[in-house]
Design a protein around this motif. Structure first.
Motif, PDB file in Angstrom:
ATOM      1  N   ARG A  50      18.959  36.585  -8.999  1.00  0.00           N
ATOM      2  CA  ARG A  50      19.162  37.151  -7.674  1.00  0.00           C
ATOM      3  C   ARG A  50      20.524  36.754  -7.144  1.00  0.00           C
ATOM      4  NH1 ARG A  50      17.226  33.110  -3.634  1.00  0.00           N
ATOM      5  NH2 ARG A  50      16.307  31.387  -4.796  1.00  0.00           N
ATOM      6  N   ILE A  51      21.023  37.569  -6.224  1.00  0.00           N
ATOM      7  CA  ILE A  51      22.327  37.322  -5.616  1.00  0.00           C
ATOM      8  C   ILE A  51      22.209  37.602  -4.128  1.00  0.00           C
ATOM      9  CG2 ILE A  51      23.107  39.675  -6.237  1.00  0.00           C
ATOM     10  CD1 ILE A  51      25.948  38.461  -6.534  1.00  0.00           C
ATOM     11  N   ASN A  52      22.628  36.652  -3.322  1.00  0.00           N
ATOM     12  CA  ASN A  52      22.495  36.797  -1.888  1.00  0.00           C
ATOM     13  C   ASN A  52      23.527  37.754  -1.329  1.00  0.00           C
ATOM     14  OD1 ASN A  52      20.374  35.066  -1.896  1.00  0.00           O
ATOM     15  ND2 ASN A  52      21.506  33.304  -1.134  1.00  0.00           N
ATOM     16  N   GLY A  53      23.228  38.276  -0.135  1.00  0.00           N
ATOM     17  CA  GLY A  53      24.097  39.283   0.440  1.00  0.00           C
ATOM     18  C   GLY A  53      25.340  38.728   1.103  1.00  0.00           C
ATOM     19  N   ASN A  54      25.218  37.615   1.795  1.00  0.00           N
ATOM     20  CA  ASN A  54      26.326  37.135   2.607  1.00  0.00           C
ATOM     21  C   ASN A  54      27.402  36.406   1.807  1.00  0.00           C
ATOM     22  OD1 ASN A  54      25.283  38.157   5.019  1.00  0.00           O
ATOM     23  ND2 ASN A  54      23.923  36.413   5.241  1.00  0.00           N
ATOM     24  N   TYR A  55      27.005  35.456   1.015  1.00  0.00           N
ATOM     25  CA  TYR A  55      27.990  34.642   0.301  1.00  0.00           C
ATOM     26  C   TYR A  55      27.980  34.877  -1.198  1.00  0.00           C
ATOM     27  CZ  TYR A  55      28.121  32.260   4.765  1.00  0.00           C
ATOM     28  OH  TYR A  55      28.241  31.987   6.099  1.00  0.00           O
ATOM     29  N   GLY A  56      27.075  35.736  -1.660  1.00  0.00           N
ATOM     30  CA  GLY A  56      27.042  36.048  -3.078  1.00  0.00           C
ATOM     31  C   GLY A  56      26.546  34.915  -3.959  1.00  0.00           C
ATOM     32  N   SER A  57      25.791  33.987  -3.387  1.00  0.00           N
ATOM     33  CA  SER A  57      25.233  32.913  -4.214  1.00  0.00           C
ATOM     34  C   SER A  57      24.273  33.500  -5.234  1.00  0.00           C
ATOM     35  CB  SER A  57      24.497  31.907  -3.328  1.00  0.00           C
ATOM     36  OG  SER A  57      25.365  31.363  -2.351  1.00  0.00           O
TER      37      SER A  57
END
Length: 123
Positions: A50-57
């Motif tokens: 998975r990849i987060n929306g805000n910081y791309g973690s």
């Protein structure tokens, strides 16, 4: 309403590579967390990455860490899964998922799903 369409699955020999793509509709893609899950016959749908929306973690299942890479192109509303060093046990239907809430490794917490794309790795 967010719609997700996967592509890029297929048949590959063990040790080979594939890149899956997931095209998303909607103007809020940038803020969405995106993920990939997979489901083999007779088994549960398992978290892959998975990849987060805000910081791309990014986060990965232990079974794919070091072999798979998730990335996103917000300008194209697309998330990718680069799969290298594929193994027969990677064979499954791969699903793209998206959520506007906090992303987790639990499938039922995700809001939107694609139709899936088959990945088959031969030995």
């Amino acid at each position: 309403q967010v719609q997700l369409v996967e592509s890029g699955g297929g048949l590959v020999q063990a040790g080979g590579s594939l890149r899956l793509s997931c095209a998303a509709s909607g103007r809020t893609f940038r803020s969405y967390s995106m993920g990939w899950f997979r489901q083999a016959p007779g088994k549960e749908r398992d978290f892959v990455a998975r990849i987060n929306g805000n910081y791309g973690s990014t986060y990965y299942a232990d079974s794919v860490k070091g072999r798979f890479t998730i990335s996103r192109d917000n300008a194209k509303n697309t998330v990718y899964l680069q799969m290298n060093s594929l193994k027969p046990e990677d064979t499954a239907v791969y699903y793209c998922a998206g959520t506007s809430t906090i992303s987790t490794a639990v499938a039922r917490t995700w809001e939107h799903w694609g139709q899936g794309t088959q990945v088959t790795v031969s030995s």
